[in-house]
Scaffold this motif. Structure first.
Motif, short mmCIF file in Angstrom:
data_model
loop_
_atom_site.label_atom_id
_atom_site.label_comp_id
_atom_site.label_asym_id
_atom_site.label_seq_id
_atom_site.Cartn_x
_atom_site.Cartn_y
_atom_site.Cartn_z
N GLY A 1 7.53 7.03 6.55
CA GLY A 1 8.94 7.32 6.82
C GLY A 1 9.19 8.33 7.92
O GLY A 1 10.32 8.77 8.10
N ARG A 2 8.15 8.66 8.67
CA ARG A 2 8.31 9.64 9.75
C ARG A 2 8.59 8.96 11.10
O ARG A 2 8.20 7.82 11.32
N HIS A 3 9.25 9.70 11.99
CA HIS A 3 9.45 9.23 13.35
C HIS A 3 8.20 9.60 14.15
O HIS A 3 8.01 10.76 14.53
N ALA A 4 7.35 8.61 14.37
CA ALA A 4 6.11 8.82 15.11
C ALA A 4 6.15 8.00 16.38
O ALA A 4 6.43 6.80 16.35
N ARG A 5 5.83 8.63 17.48
CA ARG A 5 5.79 7.96 18.77
C ARG A 5 4.35 7.92 19.26
O ARG A 5 3.59 8.88 19.06
N LEU A 6 3.96 6.82 19.88
CA LEU A 6 2.63 6.68 20.45
C LEU A 6 2.72 6.44 21.94
O LEU A 6 3.45 5.56 22.39
N ILE A 7 1.96 7.24 22.69
CA ILE A 7 1.81 7.02 24.13
C ILE A 7 0.37 6.58 24.36
O ILE A 7 -0.57 7.29 24.00
N ALA A 8 0.20 5.40 24.95
CA ALA A 8 -1.13 4.85 25.16
C ALA A 8 -1.05 3.77 26.24
O ALA A 8 0.04 3.42 26.70
N THR A 9 -2.21 3.23 26.60
CA THR A 9 -2.29 2.16 27.59
C THR A 9 -3.03 0.98 27.01
O THR A 9 -4.10 1.14 26.42
N VAL A 10 -2.46 -0.21 27.18
CA VAL A 10 -3.10 -1.45 26.76
C VAL A 10 -3.12 -2.41 27.95
O VAL A 10 -2.45 -2.20 28.96
N GLY A 11 -3.87 -3.49 27.82
CA GLY A 11 -3.95 -4.48 28.88
C GLY A 11 -2.79 -5.47 28.82
O GLY A 11 -2.12 -5.63 27.80
N ASP A 12 -2.59 -6.15 29.93
CA ASP A 12 -1.57 -7.21 30.02
C ASP A 12 -2.21 -8.52 29.54
O ASP A 12 -2.50 -9.42 30.33
N ASP A 13 -2.44 -8.58 28.24
CA ASP A 13 -3.16 -9.71 27.65
C ASP A 13 -2.70 -9.88 26.21
O ASP A 13 -1.88 -9.10 25.70
N ALA A 14 -3.21 -10.90 25.56
CA ALA A 14 -2.78 -11.21 24.19
C ALA A 14 -3.07 -10.06 23.24
O ALA A 14 -2.29 -9.78 22.32
N PHE A 15 -4.19 -9.34 23.44
CA PHE A 15 -4.53 -8.26 22.54
C PHE A 15 -3.60 -7.06 22.73
O PHE A 15 -3.23 -6.39 21.76
N GLY A 16 -3.23 -6.79 23.98
CA GLY A 16 -2.25 -5.73 24.21
C GLY A 16 -0.92 -6.05 23.54
O GLY A 16 -0.29 -5.19 22.93
N ARG A 17 -0.52 -7.31 23.66
CA ARG A 17 0.74 -7.72 23.02
C ARG A 17 0.62 -7.67 21.49
O ARG A 17 1.59 -7.35 20.81
N LYS A 18 -0.56 -7.97 20.98
CA LYS A 18 -0.77 -7.88 19.52
C LYS A 18 -0.61 -6.43 19.04
O LYS A 18 0.00 -6.17 18.00
N ILE A 19 -1.17 -5.49 19.79
CA ILE A 19 -1.04 -4.07 19.43
C ILE A 19 0.43 -3.67 19.40
O ILE A 19 0.91 -3.05 18.43
N ILE A 20 1.17 -4.02 20.44
CA ILE A 20 2.60 -3.67 20.49
C ILE A 20 3.34 -4.30 19.32
O ILE A 20 4.16 -3.65 18.65
N HIS A 21 3.03 -5.57 19.04
CA HIS A 21 3.69 -6.27 17.93
C HIS A 21 3.40 -5.60 16.59
O HIS A 21 4.33 -5.35 15.80
N GLU A 22 2.14 -5.27 16.33
CA GLU A 22 1.79 -4.70 15.03
C GLU A 22 2.35 -3.29 14.86
O GLU A 22 2.78 -2.91 13.77
#
Length: 322
Positions: A47-68
């Protein structure tokens, strides 16, 4: 914002076959991971407001991380790097659910200083980071920038240094990065194995080991796997056991511990100096319960508990202790 997490976001491919090598394993569960990402997800589940700053690739796995991460409520500030593939981690399970890692390093090394907005750091109550983002020049500069901004603003810094041999061919450089991460920390979570790696001459004396690695913060918790956790805040020390659970695999258990620890400390207005022995025991006991629950499923983020799950496990433990 409660907690700003910075560092690596990646995909864990967790073997579903215990006791086999990555060469012979045939079944894997793919889940978003990376220690700072897991902590952010754990906090969001609580229930906390948590923000993540990170870098992922422009690929299906990067999109999976953002989705999850979006699905569990993390406030994502992820840079999508078109030139580098999302980092992948392959996790081998031992017979007792213990793990060994191999990495295909990619976009997480290209976390850049311009992703760190000073106003965004100052907005947080806590900055959480690890040591893996100190591995590459760009991500190291970004991490140190965020830490220095937080320190200058009086924001508490939380650190979980991790030794991953596959990411550090130069062991001395890896150890130096972990020690640098520890030196900035107000709140330290470290496994007993990682503490022994950093202070091998004091593996059986946690107080001396913490002094040896240069920790001068407010609260340290040494996680002991199935044995629970040892902790120190000021002159108060103690140890609590972990609740007994059926372990599937332990990826993310330490990150769930960190998330529950920070959640409890935020409830106490981050006033660590005022916590009594009983307060600290309750905090660490709850963090142990969160870590234990995460070990009951495959992959970190899918297994992270909510408050009701932690409460239920602690009630069961309380009843069994009577």
């Amino acid at each position: 914002m409660d907690v700003l997490c910075i560092g690596e976001a990646l995909i864990d491919f967790v073997s579903r076959e215990r006791g086999v090598t990555l060469v012979t394993a045939e079944q894997f569960t793919a889940a978003a991971g990376g220690a700072p990402a897991n902590v952010a997800a754990g906090l969001a589940r609580l229930g906390r407001h948590a923000r993540l700053i990170a870098t992922v690739g422009d690929d299906a796995f990067g999109r999976k991380i953002i989705h999850e991460l979006n699905k569990v409520g993390v406030d994502c500030k992820l840079h999508v790097d078109p030139q580098h593939f999302t980092t992948l981690a392959f996790v081998k399970l031992g017979a007792e659910g213990d793990r060994d890692f191999e990495f295909s390093s990619g976009a997480h090394d290209y976390f850049t200083p311009d992703q760190v907005d000073p106003d965004e750091v100052r907005e947080a109550l806590v900055l959480h980071y690890g040591s893996i983002s100190l591995r590459a020049p760009s991500s190291r500069e970004a991490t140190i920038k965020a830490i220095q901004i937080a320190k200058d603003a009086g924001i508490l810094c939380s650190c979980d240094p991790n030794w991953r041999a596959d990411l550090w061919p130069d062991q001395a450089a890896g150890r130096a990065a972990m020690l640098e991460a520890v030196a900035y920390a107000d709140i330290l979570k470290i496994s007993d194995a990682d503490l022994a790696f950093l202070a091998p001459d004091h593996a059986d004396d946690f107080i001396t080991a913490l002094d040896a690695i240069g920790f001068q913060g407010k609260l340290a918790a040494v996680t002991l796997g199935a044995k629970g956790a040892w902790y120190k805040a000021g002159e108060i020390t103690g140890q609590v056991p972990s609740p007994h659970v059926q372990v599937v695999e332990t990826t993310g258990s330490g990150d769930a511990f960190v998330a529950a620890l920070l959640d409890c400390l935020l409830t106490q207005n981050l006033d660590i100096d005022s916590l009594s022995e009983a307060d600290l025991e309750r905090v660490i006991r709850r963090a142990c319960a969160a870590g234990a629950l995460t070990a009951t499923g495959y992959g970190a983020i899918p297994s992270l508990p909510d408050p009701a799950g932690i409460d239920a496990l602690l009630r069961m433990v309380s009843v069994s202790d009577r």
